[in-house]
Scaffold this active site. Structure first.
Site, PDB file in Angstrom:
ATOM      1  N   ASP A 223      -6.547   9.624 -33.365  1.00  0.00           N
ATOM      2  CA  ASP A 223      -6.825  11.043 -33.613  1.00  0.00           C
ATOM      3  C   ASP A 223      -8.325  11.331 -33.499  1.00  0.00           C
ATOM      4  O   ASP A 223      -9.153  10.542 -33.976  1.00  0.00           O
ATOM      5  CB  ASP A 223      -6.345  11.398 -35.026  1.00  0.00           C
ATOM      6  CG  ASP A 223      -6.499  12.880 -35.314  1.00  0.00           C
ATOM      7  OD1 ASP A 223      -5.800  13.671 -34.654  1.00  0.00           O
ATOM      8  OD2 ASP A 223      -7.315  13.247 -36.183  1.00  0.00           O
ATOM      9  N   GLU A 268      -4.880  -9.449 -29.961  1.00  0.00           N
ATOM     10  CA  GLU A 268      -4.436 -10.637 -30.705  1.00  0.00           C
ATOM     11  C   GLU A 268      -2.919 -10.767 -30.681  1.00  0.00           C
ATOM     12  O   GLU A 268      -2.366 -11.795 -31.040  1.00  0.00           O
ATOM     13  CB  GLU A 268      -4.830 -10.507 -32.198  1.00  0.00           C
ATOM     14  CG  GLU A 268      -6.299 -10.654 -32.487  1.00  0.00           C
ATOM     15  CD  GLU A 268      -6.632 -10.167 -33.911  1.00  0.00           C
ATOM     16  OE1 GLU A 268      -5.704  -9.918 -34.732  1.00  0.00           O
ATOM     17  OE2 GLU A 268      -7.836 -10.042 -34.194  1.00  0.00           O
TER      18      GLU A 268
HETATM   19  C1  NOJ Z   1      -6.101  16.405 -33.823  1.00  0.00           C
HETATM   20  C2  NOJ Z   1      -4.673  16.573 -34.231  1.00  0.00           C
HETATM   21  O1  NOJ Z   1      -3.853  16.565 -33.096  1.00  0.00           O
HETATM   22  C3  NOJ Z   1      -4.592  17.857 -35.018  1.00  0.00           C
HETATM   23  O2  NOJ Z   1      -3.267  18.221 -35.282  1.00  0.00           O
HETATM   24  C4  NOJ Z   1      -5.387  17.691 -36.278  1.00  0.00           C
HETATM   25  O3  NOJ Z   1      -5.401  18.918 -36.976  1.00  0.00           O
HETATM   26  C5  NOJ Z   1      -6.835  17.275 -35.983  1.00  0.00           C
HETATM   27  N1  NOJ Z   1      -6.928  16.238 -34.993  1.00  0.00           N
HETATM   28  C6  NOJ Z   1      -7.511  16.769 -37.235  1.00  0.00           C
HETATM   29  O4  NOJ Z   1      -6.970  15.533 -37.607  1.00  0.00           O
END
Ligand code: NOJ
Length: 557
Positions: A223, A268
């Site tokens: 993310d 790994e």
């Molecule tokens: C990207 C994610 O796809 C989104 O849904 C989220 O709100 C933000 N990152 C923050 O984690």
């Protein structure tokens, strides 16, 4: 339930032994909360997913990517993680997740999970401990706590703007009730940013990767992957123009060392465990750096996803994408949507069919019939391109973006825009599975209301009726994925453009397979061919070999 249930500890058959599975995989994104509800409480869960594995197998996907399934206050739909090593009790248990991973694998479907390194929940034990420990404590060093500016410390330490609009700092209160330090959050105040210069943070995340790889997950989606590292000097941004790598919180060079560490952890393990980056960057060369052979395997191609329905724009993006991936040897990914953006059926049915977060508004006029034709064409176009393919749940049903009443919206993007932006809940509405009325088989008939209301006119989208209709979006997706699997020409990584007109996107894959998309307002002639393999529009040969507007055809030469 279509799948054989395994008990904990039983080993499933490996999905496939091909170590390069990820280069051309079809990956289906499961937003658990809205996929299927196994216990009738109106929220999707792992029991719901386990009961629908047969559907996913029949659809023909190679892997599932789950949005965060960890315990979370859901201040940002689960991207505010309270415990990275467990499952939110609303979704199920860790034991069920382990079974799900094994059951999917037994059907040849791998599991990818979401890892959120930039921030965690303000309810996470680390942040709670930092609040209690107070200024100057080692607990606070894992975050970005900082005194405020101005005489009373009541000015934010920096002028950085949140990805969700608005401020990026929140002030704490000391134990004696006086105003205290501020902490940084690039998203909501419930999502404090971690300090990636701290060794605990790095160790902890490598350990989290091992925790899930040990449980059989085949990869992680990372993310906000270009955000975790900050300039420790915390400079103001103002009007500054930053050289690549020098922005105080985007795409800093130090990130690459972190992902090299993650790649070493992934390597790994037996079988290929993949790293998939959520990397939003305009600079193609900087983007490709994340895909060097000792870093991530792939990253989402947002350049393509955000293009308008225009032959020149889409072709330009395809060419840029292939050119930027080539030097680092990584395959491209093709993504039409995800849980953050407007559904393709809706987006392609609007006058402005490009996607930009800042431009989302309530009540935008939409021609759903046109959007659906284009989304069908786009589904075949992307499935014919070399690389891996992502399908966001519900796109295979042709779901439009739901226009929800503001009283039910939960997404912080809506609130932080002052109510101007509808936010992202419109693409997160629980899926319709069967029947003619809400909850459309999402949960048990006697169950609670779904966590977001489903539109009353969604009966035509229900999966069971689409399964019986050869002309449905679901049938198109299934057939496209079957042909993609069975057509050797589509397995390579080559692509040769065919020049069939400025508003026609046509290319050959392998020796004999052609994909052709017509973006002109009128029908265009097909090139000489042996057979029509699949078409998103009306059957073409019966109309003298013409391809109607807004459609894609796959031809065998
Ligand atoms: C990207 C994610 O796809 C989104 O849904 C989220 O709100 C933000 N990152 C923050 O984690």
């Amino acid at each position: 339930m279509d799948t054989e249930v395994l008990t904990r500890g039983e080993r499933a058959v490996p999905a496939s032994d091909n170590p390069l599975w990820w280069r051309s995989a079809v990956i289906y994104q499961v937003y658990v909360r809205s996929f299927a509800d196994g216990n009738g409480d109106g929220t999707g869960d792992l029991a719901g997913v386990r009961a629908r594995l047969g559907y996913l197998k029949d659809l023909g996907v190679d892997a599932l990517w789950f949005n965060p399934w960890y315990p979370s206050p859901l201040a940002d739909g689960g991207y505010d993680v309270q415990d990275y090593r467990d499952i939110d009790p609303r979704f199920g248990t860790l034991e069920e997740a382990e079974l799900l991973i094994q059951e999917a694998l037994a059907l040849g479907i791998r599991t990818i999970i979401d890892v959120v390194p930039n921030h965690l929940s303000d309810q996470h034990p680390w942040f709670q401990a930092a609040l209690v420990a107070g200024p100057g404590s080692p607990e606070r060093e894992r975050f970005w706590f900082h005194p405020g500016g101005g005489h009373d410390g009541d000015e934010m330490p920096t002028d950085w703007v949140s990805s969700f609009q608005g401020e990026t700092w929140t002030r704490t209160t000391n134990s004696d009730g006086t105003p205290g330090e501020w902490y940084l959050h690039l998203f909501t105040p419930e999502q404090p940013d971690l300090n990636w210069n701290h060794p605990d943070v790095r160790r902890e995340h490598e350990d989290i990767l091992r925790f899930w790889f040990d449980r059989g997950v085949a990869g992680v989606r990372i993310d906000s992957a270009a955000l975790p590292v900050k300039d420790p000097a915390l400079p103001h941004i103002g009007d500054a123009v930053h050289a690549p790598g020098e922005h105080p919180h985007v795409d800093r060079d130090e990130l690459h060392d972190i992902y090299r560490g993650w790649r070493a952890v992934a390597d790994e393990y037996d079988g290929t465990r993949v790293l998939v980056g959520e990397v939003w960057l305009d600079d193609a060369e900087r983007f490709a750096r994340y895909l060097r052979p000792d870093e991530m395997h792939t990253a989402f191609n947002f350049d393509f996803m955000t293009q308008p329905w225009s032959a020149a724009a889409l072709r330009g993006s395809i060419q840029r994408t292939l050119a930027e991936h080539e030097p680092v040897g990584a395959p491209a990914t093709w993504v039409l949507s995800n849980h953050d953006v407007t559904r393709p059926v809706t987006r392609y049915g609007r006058a402005d069919s490009a996607f930009a977060f800042a431009r989302k508004r309530f009540g935008t006029p939409t021609d759903i019939a046109r959007g659906t034709r284009r989304a069908r064409a786009a589904a075949l176009l992307t499935a014919a391109l070399p690389g891996s393919l992502y399908i966001y749940q519900g796109d295979e049903l042709g779901l439009p973006e739901a226009e929800l009443p503001t009283s039910v919206i939960q997404d912080p993007m809506h609130f932080r825009s002052g109510g101007v932006d509808p936010g992202r809940d419109g693409c997160r509405v629980p899926l319709p599975w069967s029947g003619t009325r809400p909850p459309y088989g999402f949960g048990t008939a006697a169950g609670a209301e779904t966590w977001l209301p489903q539109p009353l006119d969604w009966a035509p989208f229900a999966a069971d009726s689409q399964q019986r209709d050869p002309g449905s979006m679901l049938s198109l997706y299934r057939e496209a994925l079957r042909l993609r699997r069975e057509t050797g020409d589509l397995h390579g990584e080559d692509l040769a453009w065919l020049e069939l007109g400025a508003d026609v996107l046509a290319f050959r894959r392998g020796e004999r397979t052609v994909s052709m998309t017509n973006l002109c307002p009128v029908a265009v002639p097909l090139p000489a061919h042996r057979a029509v393999l699949l078409s998103s529009g009306q059957p073409t040969d019966e109309r003298g070999g013409m391809l109607p507007p807004d459609s894609t055809v796959w031809l065998a030469l």
